[in-house]
Design an enzyme around this catalytic site. Sequence first.
Site, PDB file in Angstrom:
ATOM      1  N   TRP A 102       0.748  -1.150   0.031  1.00 63.12           N
ATOM      2  CA  TRP A 102      -0.010  -0.103   0.129  1.00 63.12           C
ATOM      3  C   TRP A 102       0.737   1.157  -0.020  1.00 63.12           C
ATOM      4  O   TRP A 102       0.558   2.275  -0.624  1.00 63.12           O
ATOM      5  CB  TRP A 102      -0.890  -0.024   1.223  1.00 63.12           C
ATOM      6  CG  TRP A 102      -2.062  -0.796   0.994  1.00 63.12           C
ATOM      7  CD1 TRP A 102      -2.368  -2.140   1.793  1.00 63.12           C
ATOM      8  CD2 TRP A 102      -2.984  -1.111  -0.269  1.00 63.12           C
ATOM      9  NE1 TRP A 102      -3.257  -2.881   1.525  1.00 63.12           N
ATOM     10  CE2 TRP A 102      -3.674  -2.543   0.109  1.00 63.12           C
ATOM     11  CE3 TRP A 102      -3.275  -0.499  -1.355  1.00 63.12           C
ATOM     12  CZ2 TRP A 102      -4.718  -2.845  -0.575  1.00 63.12           C
ATOM     13  CZ3 TRP A 102      -4.194  -1.062  -2.082  1.00 63.12           C
ATOM     14  CH2 TRP A 102      -4.884  -2.342  -1.748  1.00 63.12           C
ATOM     15  N   ASP A 172      -1.672   6.833   6.106  1.00 66.96           N
ATOM     16  CA  ASP A 172      -2.554   5.935   5.540  1.00 66.96           C
ATOM     17  C   ASP A 172      -3.044   5.262   6.766  1.00 66.96           C
ATOM     18  O   ASP A 172      -2.286   4.333   7.224  1.00 66.96           O
ATOM     19  CB  ASP A 172      -2.172   4.926   4.542  1.00 66.96           C
ATOM     20  CG  ASP A 172      -3.217   4.082   4.085  1.00 66.96           C
ATOM     21  OD1 ASP A 172      -4.316   3.777   4.714  1.00 66.96           O
ATOM     22  OD2 ASP A 172      -3.092   3.277   2.842  1.00 66.96           O
ATOM     23  N   LYS A 196     -12.362  -1.578   6.401  1.00 67.49           N
ATOM     24  CA  LYS A 196     -11.716  -2.275   7.349  1.00 67.49           C
ATOM     25  C   LYS A 196     -12.369  -2.148   8.722  1.00 67.49           C
ATOM     26  O   LYS A 196     -12.628  -3.296   9.398  1.00 67.49           O
ATOM     27  CB  LYS A 196     -10.306  -2.020   7.603  1.00 67.49           C
ATOM     28  CG  LYS A 196      -9.607  -1.777   6.182  1.00 67.49           C
ATOM     29  CD  LYS A 196      -9.275  -2.849   5.414  1.00 67.49           C
ATOM     30  CE  LYS A 196      -9.284  -2.938   3.834  1.00 67.49           C
ATOM     31  NZ  LYS A 196      -7.867  -2.061   3.442  1.00 67.49           N
TER      32      LYS A 196
HETATM   33  C1  LIG Z   1      -7.347  -1.727   2.087  1.00 66.81           C
HETATM   34  C2  LIG Z   1      -6.444  -0.750   2.208  1.00 66.81           C
HETATM   35  C3  LIG Z   1      -6.291   0.164   0.984  1.00 66.81           C
HETATM   36  C4  LIG Z   1      -7.213   0.241  -0.125  1.00 66.81           C
HETATM   37  O1  LIG Z   1      -8.229   0.643   0.052  1.00 66.81           O
HETATM   38  P1  LIG Z   1      -9.227   1.008  -0.940  1.00 66.81           P
HETATM   39  O2  LIG Z   1     -10.354   1.613  -0.299  1.00 66.81           O
HETATM   40  O3  LIG Z   1      -9.996  -0.436  -1.726  1.00 66.81           O
HETATM   41  O4  LIG Z   1      -8.726   1.806  -2.102  1.00 66.81           O
HETATM   42  C5  LIG Z   1      -5.343   1.210   0.979  1.00 66.81           C
HETATM   43  N1  LIG Z   1      -4.391   1.131   2.202  1.00 66.81           N
HETATM   44  C6  LIG Z   1      -4.281   0.189   2.926  1.00 66.81           C
HETATM   45  C7  LIG Z   1      -3.524   0.263   4.274  1.00 66.81           C
HETATM   46  C8  LIG Z   1      -5.477  -0.624   3.135  1.00 66.81           C
HETATM   47  O5  LIG Z   1      -5.579  -1.724   4.168  1.00 66.81           O
END
Ligand SMILES: *Cc1c(COP(=O)(O)O)cnc(C)c1O
Length: 360
Positions: A102, A172, A196
């Site tokens: 990511w 993030d 999540k």
């Molecule tokens: C799941 C996830 C993403 C991607 O999320 P989307 O909403 O599918 O774009 C990005 N960063 C992290 C840390 C994630 O767990």
Amino acid sequence: MPRVYNFSAGPSMLPVEVLQRAADEMLDYKGSGQSVMEMSHRSKVFESIIQEAEQLVRELLNVPANYKVLFLQGGASTQFAAIPLNFMNGSNKADFIITGQWANKAYQEAAKYGSARIVASSKDKTFSYIPKTTREDFDPEADYAYICFNNTIYGTKFNYIPDTGDVPLIADISSCIMSEPLDVTKFAMVYAGAQKNIGPAGLTLCIIREDMLGKARDITPTMLNYQIMAENDSLYNTPPCYAIYMCKLVLEHLKETGGLEAAKERNEKKAKLLYDYLDSSDLFKATVVPEDRSLMNVPFVTGNEELDAKFVKEATAAGFINLKGHRTVGGMRASIYNAMPYEGVEALVDFMKKFEMENK
Ligand SMILES: *Cc1c(COP(=O)(O)O)cnc(C)c1O
């Protein structure tokens, strides 16, 4: 069919109480005679939903008044481009710590717009640890520094907040948001895809310090411009109304169950149960160094691919679903987000013990 224990990395489980409440309010939201899905996003009744959701975010995460709380769309991945477009407009440089896919995707996207630099990486050991950095590692001229706080695929989490000096730090927090308290003041921006821990996929929560706004490049698409979204209280266009409503219900539930301190306690208890077993098992092994382990995502292996596959198959049949590791790393991964009950982890560990006995 009874509800399964879903160990998916996302979308993941939501609290049953929240789903039930949404079901109860489906046809008639609070006497409005309509579902939240059907109502105008400009109506008083929806206004109160989005305002309450924002209030709950502020309260739970202790967000200071000089930060904007935005409910956007496009998932976390859309922010990979929005972040450089909005902030990479001074020196056109940004620093990244690469702790997995990511972070790397965000880095690659930023590299399209300016000079993205890797400050540290844990790629040398398959991202099984978090690199340590000091202030000197960061370029004082950088427009921002970027980290992925909890690494969903590899199961690591920063156990420290990097000191970047005066360089604004962006994180993030998709896979750890609201899992424990976080000092938002240490960041210029944190953001998360909702699926999540806080609601349905698509909705993206962005918390941005006000002084970061107004730096966007002229070419920034209006829909990706944080300042425009902030000026319009996330209502520039039709927002993902139902997802925002679901997020509000999740946050209400979180508040009713004691807020983030209580969530942290529950999450630590669940994670400890699983890690303690993994560390004592002769068959299964955790893949992450103990000091950098995530509370949310727990990868593990047997060391034998066939046995891994057998385990996933038998676990699925027993009602423990989505335990297969990410396609790029193999093995297994149990994602145990906020809504995974302690009993779910307990049942999984019992199942793993039984599997270990049968496969010695
Ligand atoms: C799941 C996830 C993403 C991607 O999320 P989307 O909403 O599918 O774009 C990005 N960063 C992290 C840390 C994630 O767990």
